[in-house]
Design an enzyme around this catalytic site. Sequence first.
Site, PDB file in Angstrom:
ATOM      1  N   ARG A   1       6.460   4.613  -3.413  1.00 32.01           N
ATOM      2  CA  ARG A   1       6.476   3.585  -2.356  1.00 32.01           C
ATOM      3  C   ARG A   1       6.703   4.017  -0.878  1.00 32.01           C
ATOM      4  NH1 ARG A   1       7.119  -1.820  -4.217  1.00 32.01           N
ATOM      5  NH2 ARG A   1       5.797  -1.711  -6.275  1.00 32.01           N
TER       6      ARG A   1
ATOM      7  N   ARG B   1       6.968  -1.279   3.515  1.00 32.25           N
ATOM      8  CA  ARG B   1       7.496  -2.097   4.666  1.00 32.25           C
ATOM      9  C   ARG B   1       8.476  -1.364   5.305  1.00 32.25           C
ATOM     10  NH1 ARG B   1       8.293  -8.090   2.968  1.00 32.25           N
ATOM     11  NH2 ARG B   1       8.050  -7.502   0.753  1.00 32.25           N
TER      12      ARG B   1
ATOM     13  N   ARG C   1       0.722  -5.022   8.945  1.00 37.87           N
ATOM     14  CA  ARG C   1       0.920  -6.244   8.030  1.00 37.87           C
ATOM     15  C   ARG C   1       1.024  -7.488   8.789  1.00 37.87           C
ATOM     16  NH1 ARG C   1       1.202  -8.880   4.688  1.00 37.87           N
ATOM     17  NH2 ARG C   1       3.347  -9.017   3.373  1.00 37.87           N
TER      18      ARG C   1
ATOM     19  N   ASP D   1      -2.309  -1.288  -5.516  1.00 36.39           N
ATOM     20  CA  ASP D   1      -1.478  -1.896  -6.545  1.00 36.39           C
ATOM     21  C   ASP D   1      -1.585  -2.011  -7.879  1.00 36.39           C
ATOM     22  OD1 ASP D   1       1.269  -3.380  -5.751  1.00 36.39           O
ATOM     23  OD2 ASP D   1       0.509  -4.339  -7.351  1.00 36.39           O
TER      24      ASP D   1
ATOM     25  N   TYR E   1       3.534  -8.643 -16.489  1.00 35.90           N
ATOM     26  CA  TYR E   1       3.287  -9.726 -15.263  1.00 35.90           C
ATOM     27  C   TYR E   1       2.236 -10.601 -15.570  1.00 35.90           C
ATOM     28  CZ  TYR E   1       5.615  -6.719 -11.565  1.00 35.90           C
ATOM     29  OH  TYR E   1       6.743  -6.168 -11.023  1.00 35.90           O
TER      30      TYR E   1
HETATM   31  O1  1CP Z   1       3.872   4.439  -3.528  1.00 34.20           O
HETATM   32  C1  1CP Z   1       3.119   3.978  -2.719  1.00 34.20           C
HETATM   33  O2  1CP Z   1       3.093   4.058  -1.578  1.00 34.20           O
HETATM   34  C2  1CP Z   1       1.783   3.621  -3.232  1.00 34.20           C
HETATM   35  C3  1CP Z   1       1.656   2.222  -3.224  1.00 34.20           C
HETATM   36  C4  1CP Z   1       2.170   1.433  -4.378  1.00 34.20           C
HETATM   37  C5  1CP Z   1       2.115   1.743  -5.739  1.00 34.20           C
HETATM   38  C6  1CP Z   1       2.286   2.864  -6.500  1.00 34.20           C
HETATM   39  C7  1CP Z   1       2.307  -0.012  -4.199  1.00 34.20           C
HETATM   40  C8  1CP Z   1       2.035  -0.872  -2.904  1.00 34.20           C
HETATM   41  N1  1CP Z   1       2.504  -0.680  -5.368  1.00 34.20           N
HETATM   42  C9  1CP Z   1       2.534   0.591  -6.475  1.00 34.20           C
HETATM   43  C10 1CP Z   1       3.010  -0.090  -7.709  1.00 34.20           C
HETATM   44  C11 1CP Z   1       3.614  -1.061  -8.331  1.00 34.20           C
HETATM   45  N2  1CP Z   1       3.189  -2.254  -7.868  1.00 34.20           N
HETATM   46  C12 1CP Z   1       4.478  -1.202  -9.345  1.00 34.20           C
HETATM   47  C13 1CP Z   1       4.725   0.116 -10.095  1.00 34.20           C
HETATM   48  C14 1CP Z   1       5.850   0.822  -9.317  1.00 34.20           C
HETATM   49  C15 1CP Z   1       7.258   0.240  -9.499  1.00 34.20           C
HETATM   50  O3  1CP Z   1       7.752   0.169 -10.732  1.00 34.20           O
HETATM   51  O4  1CP Z   1       7.917  -0.109  -8.412  1.00 34.20           O
HETATM   52  C16 1CP Z   1       4.829  -2.410  -9.670  1.00 34.20           C
HETATM   53  C17 1CP Z   1       5.748  -2.899 -10.476  1.00 34.20           C
HETATM   54  C18 1CP Z   1       4.184  -3.121  -8.556  1.00 34.20           C
HETATM   55  C19 1CP Z   1       4.004  -4.735  -8.540  1.00 34.20           C
HETATM   56  C20 1CP Z   1       4.504  -5.154  -6.986  1.00 34.20           C
HETATM   57  N3  1CP Z   1       3.672  -4.905  -5.916  1.00 34.20           N
HETATM   58  C21 1CP Z   1       5.861  -5.358  -6.714  1.00 34.20           C
HETATM   59  C22 1CP Z   1       6.829  -5.915  -7.546  1.00 34.20           C
HETATM   60  C23 1CP Z   1       7.664  -4.858  -7.705  1.00 34.20           C
HETATM   61  C24 1CP Z   1       9.083  -5.181  -8.019  1.00 34.20           C
HETATM   62  O5  1CP Z   1       9.878  -4.225  -8.041  1.00 34.20           O
HETATM   63  O6  1CP Z   1       9.359  -6.288  -8.175  1.00 34.20           O
HETATM   64  C25 1CP Z   1       5.651  -5.628  -5.359  1.00 34.20           C
HETATM   65  C26 1CP Z   1       6.554  -6.188  -4.236  1.00 34.20           C
HETATM   66  C27 1CP Z   1       4.245  -5.275  -4.826  1.00 34.20           C
HETATM   67  C28 1CP Z   1       3.924  -5.332  -3.491  1.00 34.20           C
HETATM   68  C29 1CP Z   1       3.470  -3.954  -2.848  1.00 34.20           C
HETATM   69  N4  1CP Z   1       2.949  -3.020  -3.488  1.00 34.20           N
HETATM   70  C30 1CP Z   1       2.825  -1.885  -2.494  1.00 34.20           C
HETATM   71  C31 1CP Z   1       3.446  -2.286  -1.352  1.00 34.20           C
HETATM   72  C32 1CP Z   1       3.565  -1.617  -0.030  1.00 34.20           C
HETATM   73  C33 1CP Z   1       4.050  -3.463  -1.584  1.00 34.20           C
HETATM   74  C34 1CP Z   1       4.517  -4.380  -0.534  1.00 34.20           C
HETATM   75  C35 1CP Z   1       3.765  -5.515   0.153  1.00 34.20           C
HETATM   76  C36 1CP Z   1       4.207  -6.116   1.272  1.00 34.20           C
HETATM   77  O7  1CP Z   1       4.747  -7.134   1.372  1.00 34.20           O
HETATM   78  O8  1CP Z   1       3.777  -5.464   2.432  1.00 34.20           O
END
Ligand code: 1CP
Length: 337
Positions: free
Chosen positions: A23, A27, A36, A72, A147
């Site tokens: 990540r 943010r 954003r 994502d 999910y």
């Molecule tokens: O790592 C990076 O910078 C690359 C981008 C990336 C990756 C690898 C994003 C961007 N999401 C993910 C993977 C992802 N997404 C996972 C697997 C990794 C993990 O276990 O954390 C999962 C479960 C998600 C689902 C997801 N997307 C969530 C829920 C995660 C949780 O912990 O509850 C959320 C909040 C997101 C949104 C998201 N995805 C990525 C970003 C930058 C964001 C935030 C969005 C925003 O509000 O700007």
Amino acid sequence: MNFLFLDALNCRNKGRIPIWLMRQAGRYMPEYRALREKHLFLQMCHEPELINEVTQLPVRSFGMDAAILFSDILLIPEALGVGLHFNDSVGPVIERPLASSSDIASLPRIQAREDLSYIAKGIRLLKGCLKVPLIGFAGGPFTLASYMIEGKTDRTLRKTKQWMLRDPASFHHLLSLLCECIIGCLEMQIEAGIDAAQIFDSWAGTLAWPQFHEFSLGYLQKIVQRLKTRCPVILFCKGASAFTQELASIHPGAISFDWNANLPALRRVLPANIAFQGNLDPDILHASKSVICGEAARLLNGLRGDPGYIFNLGHGIHPDTPVDSVRALVEYVKEFS
Ligand code: 1CP
């Protein structure tokens, strides 16, 4: 081109230890928050120019040794038509969660090259300008299924596990269908130019040992087997340290560990040709600079000289992480010798 990350992934790094952070584009970065304000998260994921721009932000700001595609794991469920939006306070929301085996039977067949082509376009733009390797990724089948059944992030996964135990046949049907979509999506990413692929089976750590074998490992094995001759595959499951032997038995390129694991001790039980990644607790980035560097030093000293080690966090960076702490960590790891 900086090859440290790929050399470590191939267990033949003779230089300094490479670093990237899960990540890393998110943010906590002011430049990300500014973008954003103008776009919804999903619009950013769908737009190749924005995929290109956001992926590069942390590489430019901190000098990371690898870029991870801005995307994502939930774009596959979105393409399967279950409806997806992101709510700033609750996170991802699946609008029509799966509730019965007939919901699974009516999921459409998708073609990644058509339905997710915007991801490949973003990768092609990135490959024209990045000077570090690009990591593509997808969710693991169990995590995506969870999910699609829960409808949101719910760490207990009660609905998912109850379905899995009540009706394993339809649950396997869903996992098989997702497995094919994931392989298709990653093959498309490989053809577009990614240098490595990470599978996030983030919530597989909620499974009991025999359940992990039945509902996660076999599918991860299928993905690794189909892809590994074309690109190194990194496996990440939260709680993976309990399943180290199982994950190693399917011969991925690397395993990424969360912060529960004693990494130097695990190295001694992992086959020497499997690289490993991790595992600083992301909360440490909220401590003082001296604590951050002290914890990083503990890991780096324990793994000094290992040709297959990649420094990372044990899970993603929290959105409220101070940006100066990330900078201090990356500088410290890069200067360590
Ligand atoms: O790592 C990076 O910078 C690359 C981008 C990336 C990756 C690898 C994003 C961007 N999401 C993910 C993977 C992802 N997404 C996972 C697997 C990794 C993990 O276990 O954390 C999962 C479960 C998600 C689902 C997801 N997307 C969530 C829920 C995660 C949780 O912990 O509850 C959320 C909040 C997101 C949104 C998201 N995805 C990525 C970003 C930058 C964001 C935030 C969005 C925003 O509000 O700007």
